[in-house]
Design a protein around this motif. Sequence first.
Motif, PDB file in Angstrom:
ATOM      1  N   ASN A  50       0.793  -1.224   0.000  1.00 18.66           N
ATOM      2  CA  ASN A  50       0.000   0.000   0.000  1.00 18.66           C
ATOM      3  C   ASN A  50       0.830   1.282   0.000  1.00 18.66           C
ATOM      4  OD1 ASN A  50      -2.488   1.166  -0.215  1.00 18.66           O
ATOM      5  ND2 ASN A  50      -2.982   1.039   1.950  1.00 18.66           N
ATOM      6  N   CYS A  51       2.002   1.254  -0.604  1.00 17.16           N
ATOM      7  CA  CYS A  51       2.890   2.426  -0.611  1.00 17.16           C
ATOM      8  C   CYS A  51       2.257   3.630  -1.309  1.00 17.16           C
ATOM      9  CB  CYS A  51       4.216   2.087  -1.282  1.00 17.16           C
ATOM     10  SG  CYS A  51       5.118   0.734  -0.502  1.00 17.16           S
ATOM     11  N   THR A  53      -0.616   4.781  -1.141  1.00 14.68           N
ATOM     12  CA  THR A  53      -1.528   5.564  -0.305  1.00 14.68           C
ATOM     13  C   THR A  53      -0.865   6.868   0.130  1.00 14.68           C
ATOM     14  OG1 THR A  53      -2.713   3.640   0.477  1.00 14.68           O
ATOM     15  CG2 THR A  53      -2.797   5.573   1.882  1.00 14.68           C
ATOM     16  N   CYS A  54       0.449   6.809   0.378  1.00 11.61           N
ATOM     17  CA  CYS A  54       1.161   7.985   0.883  1.00 11.61           C
ATOM     18  C   CYS A  54       2.201   8.550  -0.085  1.00 11.61           C
ATOM     19  CB  CYS A  54       1.860   7.640   2.195  1.00 11.61           C
ATOM     20  SG  CYS A  54       0.716   7.157   3.499  1.00 11.61           S
ATOM     21  N   HIS A  55       2.684   7.747  -1.011  1.00 11.78           N
ATOM     22  CA  HIS A  55       3.815   8.145  -1.856  1.00 11.78           C
ATOM     23  C   HIS A  55       3.468   8.139  -3.339  1.00 11.78           C
ATOM     24  CE1 HIS A  55       6.646   7.636   1.520  1.00 11.78           C
ATOM     25  NE2 HIS A  55       5.973   6.530   1.808  1.00 11.78           N
ATOM     26  N   GLY A  64      -0.644   9.070  -3.165  1.00 10.58           N
ATOM     27  CA  GLY A  64      -0.897   9.990  -2.065  1.00 10.58           C
ATOM     28  C   GLY A  64       0.183  11.047  -1.997  1.00 10.58           C
ATOM     29  N   THR A  65      -0.012  11.989  -1.094  1.00  8.30           N
ATOM     30  CA  THR A  65       0.948  13.093  -0.952  1.00  8.30           C
ATOM     31  C   THR A  65       1.425  13.266   0.489  1.00  8.30           C
ATOM     32  OG1 THR A  65      -0.883  14.644  -0.663  1.00  8.30           O
ATOM     33  CG2 THR A  65      -0.027  14.373  -2.902  1.00  8.30           C
ATOM     34  N   ILE A  66       1.118  12.302   1.343  1.00 10.45           N
ATOM     35  CA  ILE A  66       1.532  12.399   2.744  1.00 10.45           C
ATOM     36  C   ILE A  66       3.043  12.221   2.878  1.00 10.45           C
ATOM     37  CG2 ILE A  66       1.361  11.313   5.021  1.00 10.45           C
ATOM     38  CD1 ILE A  66      -1.535  10.536   4.207  1.00 10.45           C
ATOM     39  N   GLY A  67       3.584  11.220   2.178  1.00 10.00           N
ATOM     40  CA  GLY A  67       5.013  10.940   2.223  1.00 10.00           C
ATOM     41  C   GLY A  67       5.721  11.519   1.015  1.00 10.00           C
ATOM     42  N   THR A  97       6.806   9.700  12.959  1.00  8.92           N
ATOM     43  CA  THR A  97       6.389   9.313  11.614  1.00  8.92           C
ATOM     44  C   THR A  97       4.958   8.781  11.604  1.00  8.92           C
ATOM     45  OG1 THR A  97       6.991   8.030   9.650  1.00  8.92           O
ATOM     46  CG2 THR A  97       7.203   6.922  11.772  1.00  8.92           C
ATOM     47  N   VAL A  98       4.296   8.920  10.463  1.00 10.27           N
ATOM     48  CA  VAL A  98       2.987   8.303  10.277  1.00 10.27           C
ATOM     49  C   VAL A  98       3.110   7.016   9.448  1.00 10.27           C
ATOM     50  CG1 VAL A  98       1.696  10.449  10.519  1.00 10.27           C
ATOM     51  CG2 VAL A  98       2.463   9.719   8.245  1.00 10.27           C
ATOM     52  N   MET A  99       4.335   6.686   9.066  1.00  9.20           N
ATOM     53  CA  MET A  99       4.552   5.468   8.279  1.00  9.20           C
ATOM     54  C   MET A  99       4.343   4.238   9.159  1.00  9.20           C
ATOM     55  SD  MET A  99       7.665   4.609   5.777  1.00  9.20           S
ATOM     56  CE  MET A  99       7.916   2.995   5.090  1.00  9.20           C
TER      57      MET A  99
END
Length: 123
Positions: A50-51, A53-55, A64-67, A97-99
Motif C-alpha cells: 500500500n505504498c 496511499t502515501c507516496h 498519495g501526498t503524505i510521504g 512518523t505516520v509510516m
Amino acid sequence: MTDTFSRKPVLMPALALALSLGAAVFAVPAAAQSAVAEGQKLAFDRGKGNCLTCHAIKGGDLPGTIGPELTNIKSKYPDRNELVAILYDETKRNPQTVMPPFGRNRILTDKEINAIVDFLQTL
C-alpha cells in the motif's frame, strides 16, 4: 573457427568462458528481476504494501501526498539496510512518523520487505 590441421572447432577463450558461465550469469539477473517485480506488485497492492496511499511512485496510479515522492532511492539510501529498517519500523528512527511499522506489526514479512527494497532501489 576451425583448427587448420585437425578440423576441430576452436573457440576463442572469452567466448568459451562466456558460454560455460552462461547459465550462472543469467540466473542471477532473472532472480533479481523476479524480486523487483514482486516488490513492485507489493508496493502497488492497495491491500498489502500500500505504498501508493502515501507516496508518488513512477508507474503507480492515484498516489498519495503524505510521504515524499519515491525517486532516486538508491542515491538517497546507498545503504540497503537503512531502507530495510525504514520499512521494518520507521518509528525507531523517527518516532513522529505516520509510516506504518510494516515489519514490526507483521504487515509484511522480511522477504516481502526485501522485495520492496529491491523494487525501490530501481527508482
